[in-house]
Design a protein around this motif. Sequence first.
Motif, PDB file in Angstrom:
ATOM      1  N   UNK A 259      14.181  46.203  51.214  1.00  0.00           N
ATOM      2  CA  UNK A 259      12.916  46.611  50.592  1.00  0.00           C
ATOM      3  C   UNK A 259      13.363  46.796  49.236  1.00  0.00           C
ATOM      4  N   UNK A 260      12.228  46.494  48.138  1.00  0.00           N
ATOM      5  CA  UNK A 260      12.597  46.601  46.873  1.00  0.00           C
ATOM      6  C   UNK A 260      11.193  46.949  46.014  1.00  0.00           C
ATOM      7  N   UNK A 261      11.705  47.593  44.844  1.00  0.00           N
ATOM      8  CA  UNK A 261      10.556  48.107  44.155  1.00  0.00           C
ATOM      9  C   UNK A 261      10.587  47.182  42.696  1.00  0.00           C
ATOM     10  N   UNK A 262       9.604  47.314  41.968  1.00  0.00           N
ATOM     11  CA  UNK A 262       9.668  46.536  40.664  1.00  0.00           C
ATOM     12  C   UNK A 262       9.890  47.449  39.374  1.00  0.00           C
ATOM     13  N   UNK A 263      11.253  47.246  38.930  1.00  0.00           N
ATOM     14  CA  UNK A 263      11.651  47.949  37.834  1.00  0.00           C
ATOM     15  C   UNK A 263      11.089  47.780  36.461  1.00  0.00           C
ATOM     16  N   UNK A 264      10.653  46.476  36.203  1.00  0.00           N
ATOM     17  CA  UNK A 264      10.196  45.961  34.954  1.00  0.00           C
ATOM     18  C   UNK A 264       9.466  44.513  35.203  1.00  0.00           C
ATOM     19  N   UNK A 265       8.474  44.261  34.403  1.00  0.00           N
ATOM     20  CA  UNK A 265       7.863  43.187  34.444  1.00  0.00           C
ATOM     21  C   UNK A 265       6.480  42.886  35.172  1.00  0.00           C
ATOM     22  N   UNK A 266       5.904  44.076  35.302  1.00  0.00           N
ATOM     23  CA  UNK A 266       4.470  44.028  35.973  1.00  0.00           C
ATOM     24  C   UNK A 266       3.711  43.142  35.067  1.00  0.00           C
ATOM     25  N   UNK A 267       2.785  42.461  35.707  1.00  0.00           N
ATOM     26  CA  UNK A 267       2.107  41.398  35.087  1.00  0.00           C
ATOM     27  C   UNK A 267       2.616  40.110  34.659  1.00  0.00           C
ATOM     28  N   UNK A 268       4.155  40.003  34.965  1.00  0.00           N
ATOM     29  CA  UNK A 268       4.503  38.669  34.794  1.00  0.00           C
ATOM     30  C   UNK A 268       4.457  37.719  35.909  1.00  0.00           C
ATOM     31  N   UNK A 269       4.856  36.496  35.835  1.00  0.00           N
ATOM     32  CA  UNK A 269       4.550  35.527  36.601  1.00  0.00           C
ATOM     33  C   UNK A 269       5.963  35.327  37.146  1.00  0.00           C
ATOM     34  N   UNK A 270       6.030  35.286  38.918  1.00  0.00           N
ATOM     35  CA  UNK A 270       7.131  34.827  39.623  1.00  0.00           C
ATOM     36  C   UNK A 270       6.865  33.530  40.044  1.00  0.00           C
ATOM     37  N   UNK A 271       7.965  32.902  40.118  1.00  0.00           N
ATOM     38  CA  UNK A 271       7.927  31.426  40.440  1.00  0.00           C
ATOM     39  C   UNK A 271       8.991  30.740  41.616  1.00  0.00           C
ATOM     40  N   UNK A 272       8.516  30.064  42.461  1.00  0.00           N
ATOM     41  CA  UNK A 272       9.477  29.216  43.056  1.00  0.00           C
ATOM     42  C   UNK A 272      10.492  28.496  42.167  1.00  0.00           C
ATOM     43  N   UNK A 273      11.773  28.681  42.328  1.00  0.00           N
ATOM     44  CA  UNK A 273      12.726  28.017  41.563  1.00  0.00           C
ATOM     45  C   UNK A 273      13.336  29.082  40.269  1.00  0.00           C
ATOM     46  N   UNK A 274      12.816  30.136  40.155  1.00  0.00           N
ATOM     47  CA  UNK A 274      13.204  31.020  39.224  1.00  0.00           C
ATOM     48  C   UNK A 274      14.602  31.348  39.456  1.00  0.00           C
ATOM     49  N   UNK A 275      15.531  31.235  38.644  1.00  0.00           N
ATOM     50  CA  UNK A 275      16.911  31.566  38.391  1.00  0.00           C
ATOM     51  C   UNK A 275      16.984  33.210  38.324  1.00  0.00           C
ATOM     52  N   UNK A 276      17.683  33.922  39.330  1.00  0.00           N
ATOM     53  CA  UNK A 276      18.026  35.146  39.273  1.00  0.00           C
ATOM     54  C   UNK A 276      19.531  35.658  39.120  1.00  0.00           C
ATOM     55  N   UNK A 277      19.621  36.737  38.861  1.00  0.00           N
ATOM     56  CA  UNK A 277      21.321  37.413  38.710  1.00  0.00           C
ATOM     57  C   UNK A 277      21.054  38.893  39.230  1.00  0.00           C
ATOM     58  N   UNK A 278      22.446  39.323  39.657  1.00  0.00           N
ATOM     59  CA  UNK A 278      22.522  40.618  40.374  1.00  0.00           C
ATOM     60  C   UNK A 278      22.544  41.398  38.919  1.00  0.00           C
ATOM     61  N   UNK A 279      21.845  42.432  38.885  1.00  0.00           N
ATOM     62  CA  UNK A 279      22.132  43.386  37.919  1.00  0.00           C
ATOM     63  C   UNK A 279      23.112  44.499  38.322  1.00  0.00           C
ATOM     64  N   UNK A 280      23.438  45.533  37.424  1.00  0.00           N
ATOM     65  CA  UNK A 280      24.252  46.654  37.704  1.00  0.00           C
ATOM     66  C   UNK A 280      23.392  47.963  38.441  1.00  0.00           C
TER      67      UNK A 280
END
Length: 280
Positions: A259-280
């Motif tokens: 389960x997750x929350x949004x820490x930043x980026x409200x209004x941004x587009x998220x897409x299939x293929x987006x590259x992600x990285x693990x944060x601290x």
Amino acid sequence: MKISKLNVYPVKSLGGISLQQATLGVRGLAYDRHWMVVDQVGRFVTQRQLPGMARVSVRLESDWLVLEHPEAEPLAIELASRDRPRLTAYVWDDACQALDEGAEASDWLTAVLGDLRGSSLRLVRFDEEHRRPVESRYLQGEEAHTAFADGYPFLIASQASLDALNRNLAQKGLAPLPMNRFRPNIVLEGAPDFAEDGWRELAAQDGRYRFGLRKPCQRCKITTVDQASGTIDIPGEPLQTLIQMKTQPLRPGAYFGQNATLLGGAGERVSVGDELQVGQ
């Protein structure tokens, strides 16, 4: 690591919609769990009580939410907010303000799904002026709220974790399960199985948005429902196998996904293929 699938579930516990891109909001992906089926007293109704809800498919058109069932003509609900009667709808212990979508929707749902212990069904829309906070004890300094999801605005799952589960099911002679049994919003590929259980943050590589992974998702009877047929063919699975796998060694029960929350980026587009990285 990248996003391999995006899913939105406009009506809680009805069919999902696979997307190539979606808009991020604090309450989740746009329109996710924005509607819900309730009984006569406003209590939420899900596949836990009515597995056949899985057979109701959902489409989002430019101006309409459309529900379809093999045994009925489609039902169209206008997306634009209208002056509708307000009522209190209940998700677990949370009382939410909602808008009643009316008699036609009630009759349609009750006709295709049947009543629930003598109660007719209604379709309600989340009141956007209402704020339903996420349980604070799992947050890490952020504020978060959601609509009609069980408790969090996002559910993130990993394809490698599903593959690991399916290997364990195969050892029992059971068929592999598709990801739709777990109804995630975001599916990842390219990470080791169950690595997500050790992450605190997940961010777009270009920094446009960030998620906080806050609580392992304890799974329920809905994972036993075939999402194509609305039937339970093997009661207890995959729950029994997940319990045996001890994906959360310190927690009793069956767990899959975060389960997750949004820490930043409200209004941004998220897409299939987006590259992600693990944060601290």
